[in-house]
Structures are given as C-alpha cells and as structure tokens.
Design a protein around this motif. Structure first.
Motif, PDB file in Angstrom:
ATOM      1  N   MET A   1       0.843  -1.171   0.000  1.00  0.00           N
ATOM      2  CA  MET A   1       0.000   0.000   0.000  1.00  0.00           C
ATOM      3  C   MET A   1       0.897   1.246   0.000  1.00  0.00           C
ATOM      4  O   MET A   1       1.849   1.330   0.765  1.00  0.00           O
ATOM      5  N   ASP A   2       0.586   2.174  -0.875  1.00  0.00           N
ATOM      6  CA  ASP A   2       1.321   3.435  -0.957  1.00  0.00           C
ATOM      7  C   ASP A   2       1.062   4.287   0.284  1.00  0.00           C
ATOM      8  O   ASP A   2      -0.036   4.269   0.837  1.00  0.00           O
ATOM      9  N   ARG A   3       2.067   5.044   0.675  1.00  0.00           N
ATOM     10  CA  ARG A   3       1.916   5.934   1.825  1.00  0.00           C
ATOM     11  C   ARG A   3       0.926   7.061   1.527  1.00  0.00           C
ATOM     12  O   ARG A   3       0.166   7.487   2.378  1.00  0.00           O
ATOM     13  N   CYS A   4       0.936   7.536   0.296  1.00  0.00           N
ATOM     14  CA  CYS A   4       0.084   8.652  -0.106  1.00  0.00           C
ATOM     15  C   CYS A   4      -0.469   8.375  -1.499  1.00  0.00           C
ATOM     16  O   CYS A   4       0.273   7.986  -2.397  1.00  0.00           O
ATOM     17  N   VAL A   5      -1.762   8.565  -1.663  1.00  0.00           N
ATOM     18  CA  VAL A   5      -2.428   8.347  -2.944  1.00  0.00           C
ATOM     19  C   VAL A   5      -3.229   9.606  -3.277  1.00  0.00           C
ATOM     20  O   VAL A   5      -3.902  10.164  -2.410  1.00  0.00           O
ATOM     21  N   VAL A   6      -3.167  10.042  -4.537  1.00  0.00           N
ATOM     22  CA  VAL A   6      -3.909  11.216  -4.991  1.00  0.00           C
ATOM     23  C   VAL A   6      -4.876  10.796  -6.079  1.00  0.00           C
ATOM     24  O   VAL A   6      -4.524  10.044  -6.985  1.00  0.00           O
ATOM     25  N   ALA A   7      -6.114  11.281  -5.979  1.00  0.00           N
ATOM     26  CA  ALA A   7      -7.140  11.027  -6.989  1.00  0.00           C
ATOM     27  C   ALA A   7      -7.683  12.367  -7.470  1.00  0.00           C
ATOM     28  O   ALA A   7      -7.818  13.298  -6.684  1.00  0.00           O
ATOM     29  N   LEU A   8      -8.001  12.461  -8.757  1.00  0.00           N
ATOM     30  CA  LEU A   8      -8.457  13.713  -9.360  1.00  0.00           C
ATOM     31  C   LEU A   8      -9.596  13.438 -10.320  1.00  0.00           C
ATOM     32  O   LEU A   8      -9.580  12.446 -11.054  1.00  0.00           O
ATOM     33  N   THR A   9     -10.602  14.312 -10.298  1.00  0.00           N
ATOM     34  CA  THR A   9     -11.681  14.253 -11.274  1.00  0.00           C
ATOM     35  C   THR A   9     -11.981  15.659 -11.777  1.00  0.00           C
ATOM     36  O   THR A   9     -11.818  16.631 -11.039  1.00  0.00           O
ATOM     37  N   SER A  10     -12.413  15.755 -13.015  1.00  0.00           N
ATOM     38  CA  SER A  10     -12.814  17.056 -13.553  1.00  0.00           C
ATOM     39  C   SER A  10     -14.323  17.134 -13.742  1.00  0.00           C
ATOM     40  O   SER A  10     -14.833  18.099 -14.292  1.00  0.00           O
ATOM     41  N   SER A  11     -15.049  16.151 -13.242  1.00  0.00           N
ATOM     42  CA  SER A  11     -16.508  16.150 -13.339  1.00  0.00           C
ATOM     43  C   SER A  11     -17.098  17.147 -12.346  1.00  0.00           C
ATOM     44  O   SER A  11     -16.631  17.266 -11.215  1.00  0.00           O
ATOM     45  N   SER A  12     -18.148  17.846 -12.755  1.00  0.00           N
ATOM     46  CA  SER A  12     -18.849  18.774 -11.881  1.00  0.00           C
ATOM     47  C   SER A  12     -20.118  18.167 -11.288  1.00  0.00           C
ATOM     48  O   SER A  12     -20.842  18.831 -10.555  1.00  0.00           O
ATOM     49  N   VAL A  13     -20.406  16.927 -11.614  1.00  0.00           N
ATOM     50  CA  VAL A  13     -21.597  16.236 -11.123  1.00  0.00           C
ATOM     51  C   VAL A  13     -21.189  15.438  -9.877  1.00  0.00           C
ATOM     52  O   VAL A  13     -20.331  14.554  -9.963  1.00  0.00           O
ATOM     53  N   ASN A  14     -21.774  15.742  -8.732  1.00  0.00           N
ATOM     54  CA  ASN A  14     -21.347  15.166  -7.463  1.00  0.00           C
ATOM     55  C   ASN A  14     -21.187  13.653  -7.493  1.00  0.00           C
ATOM     56  O   ASN A  14     -20.136  13.130  -7.135  1.00  0.00           O
ATOM     57  N   GLU A  15     -22.232  12.926  -7.845  1.00  0.00           N
ATOM     58  CA  GLU A  15     -22.188  11.454  -7.817  1.00  0.00           C
ATOM     59  C   GLU A  15     -21.142  10.907  -8.793  1.00  0.00           C
ATOM     60  O   GLU A  15     -20.411   9.979  -8.470  1.00  0.00           O
ATOM     61  N   GLU A  16     -21.088  11.470  -9.984  1.00  0.00           N
ATOM     62  CA  GLU A  16     -20.114  11.033 -10.989  1.00  0.00           C
ATOM     63  C   GLU A  16     -18.688  11.315 -10.521  1.00  0.00           C
ATOM     64  O   GLU A  16     -17.798  10.464 -10.635  1.00  0.00           O
ATOM     65  N   ALA A  17     -18.470  12.497  -9.975  1.00  0.00           N
ATOM     66  CA  ALA A  17     -17.140  12.877  -9.494  1.00  0.00           C
ATOM     67  C   ALA A  17     -16.713  11.972  -8.343  1.00  0.00           C
ATOM     68  O   ALA A  17     -15.580  11.487  -8.313  1.00  0.00           O
ATOM     69  N   TYR A  18     -17.614  11.724  -7.401  1.00  0.00           N
ATOM     70  CA  TYR A  18     -17.281  10.855  -6.276  1.00  0.00           C
ATOM     71  C   TYR A  18     -16.960   9.442  -6.756  1.00  0.00           C
ATOM     72  O   TYR A  18     -16.004   8.820  -6.288  1.00  0.00           O
ATOM     73  N   SER A  19     -17.725   8.939  -7.701  1.00  0.00           N
ATOM     74  CA  SER A  19     -17.487   7.600  -8.237  1.00  0.00           C
ATOM     75  C   SER A  19     -16.095   7.513  -8.876  1.00  0.00           C
ATOM     76  O   SER A  19     -15.368   6.529  -8.662  1.00  0.00           O
ATOM     77  N   GLU A  20     -15.719   8.520  -9.640  1.00  0.00           N
ATOM     78  CA  GLU A  20     -14.395   8.538 -10.268  1.00  0.00           C
ATOM     79  C   GLU A  20     -13.283   8.558  -9.214  1.00  0.00           C
ATOM     80  O   GLU A  20     -12.311   7.807  -9.321  1.00  0.00           O
ATOM     81  N   ILE A  21     -13.445   9.397  -8.199  1.00  0.00           N
ATOM     82  CA  ILE A  21     -12.448   9.484  -7.127  1.00  0.00           C
ATOM     83  C   ILE A  21     -12.365   8.157  -6.377  1.00  0.00           C
ATOM     84  O   ILE A  21     -11.286   7.627  -6.131  1.00  0.00           O
ATOM     85  N   GLN A  22     -13.514   7.600  -6.012  1.00  0.00           N
ATOM     86  CA  GLN A  22     -13.521   6.359  -5.240  1.00  0.00           C
ATOM     87  C   GLN A  22     -12.898   5.207  -6.029  1.00  0.00           C
ATOM     88  O   GLN A  22     -12.162   4.405  -5.468  1.00  0.00           O
ATOM     89  N   ASN A  23     -13.161   5.136  -7.323  1.00  0.00           N
ATOM     90  CA  ASN A  23     -12.543   4.098  -8.156  1.00  0.00           C
ATOM     91  C   ASN A  23     -11.023   4.220  -8.153  1.00  0.00           C
ATOM     92  O   ASN A  23     -10.307   3.217  -8.085  1.00  0.00           O
ATOM     93  N   GLN A  24     -10.521   5.455  -8.237  1.00  0.00           N
ATOM     94  CA  GLN A  24      -9.070   5.664  -8.219  1.00  0.00           C
ATOM     95  C   GLN A  24      -8.469   5.276  -6.865  1.00  0.00           C
ATOM     96  O   GLN A  24      -7.377   4.701  -6.797  1.00  0.00           O
TER      97      GLN A  24
END
Length: 106
Positions: A1-24
């Motif tokens: 497991m990495d010490r630090c992980v960064v996730a980024l999304t450019s979606s402005s739709v809450n559910e879609e953006a959260y899904s993208e972040i959570q998948n990463q």
C-alpha cells in the motif's frame, strides 16, 4: 500500500465525481489516516460526508478551490483527494468564531 495516494476528477456532477475518485482510491486498497479534499464549493460537503462514511477512522479535512492542482494533473472543476495512509499522527477539531476572536486560539 502506498503511503500517499492522490485522486483527481474534472466532473462537476457530485455522484459522478465521487465515483471517479472512489474508483481511483479503490485501486490502491487504501486505509487512510487522513483525507484532504480540494473541491468546488458545491462539492466539498458532499465529498466530506461520503468519504467520512466510507472511511470512519480517517480524519477528513478540505477546502474549496477554483483550480485543482495535484500530481495527477489539474482541473478547473471537480475535486482532488489526497489519502495519507501511514507515517503521520493526526488530530483534528473544530475552531469556532476564529474570524471574530482569533486571539482566543494563540
């Protein structure tokens, strides 16, 4: 497991953006101690509540931003989440009226 992980999304739709972040984040099988969110105003509380629900042992903090810059790139909308999994100790609390009574917190 990495010490630090960064996730980024450019979606402005809450559910879609959260899904993208959570998948990463899920790809890295994280167990965060601290989650740091930078997001649009409308998205910040949504992300904070979803991430706190998903990772109840983690401290979740964040701020609003106009542009997200991270090691994963940048976006003019959406959100960025940094998950720190080890190597730090974290304590958090709420400071009330810091803008009106800053001398109370010296």
């Amino acid at each position: 497991m990495d010490r630090c992980v960064v996730a980024l999304t450019s979606s402005s739709v809450n559910e879609e953006a959260y899904s993208e972040i959570q998948n990463q984040l899920d790809v890295h099988e994280i167990k965060p101690i601290l989650l740091i969110i930078t997001a649009e105003v409308d998205m910040l509380w949504f992300f904070a509540s979803k991430l706190q629900e998903k990772y109840p042992e983690a401290v979740v903090i964040g701020s609003t931003t106009y542009i997200n810059y991270s090691s994963e790139g940048y976006s003019h909308c959406g959100a960025s989440v940094m998950a720190i999994n080890s190597g730090i100790e974290v304590s958090a609390g709420v400071i009330f009226d810091v803008d009106r009574h800053p001398s109370m917190y010296k």
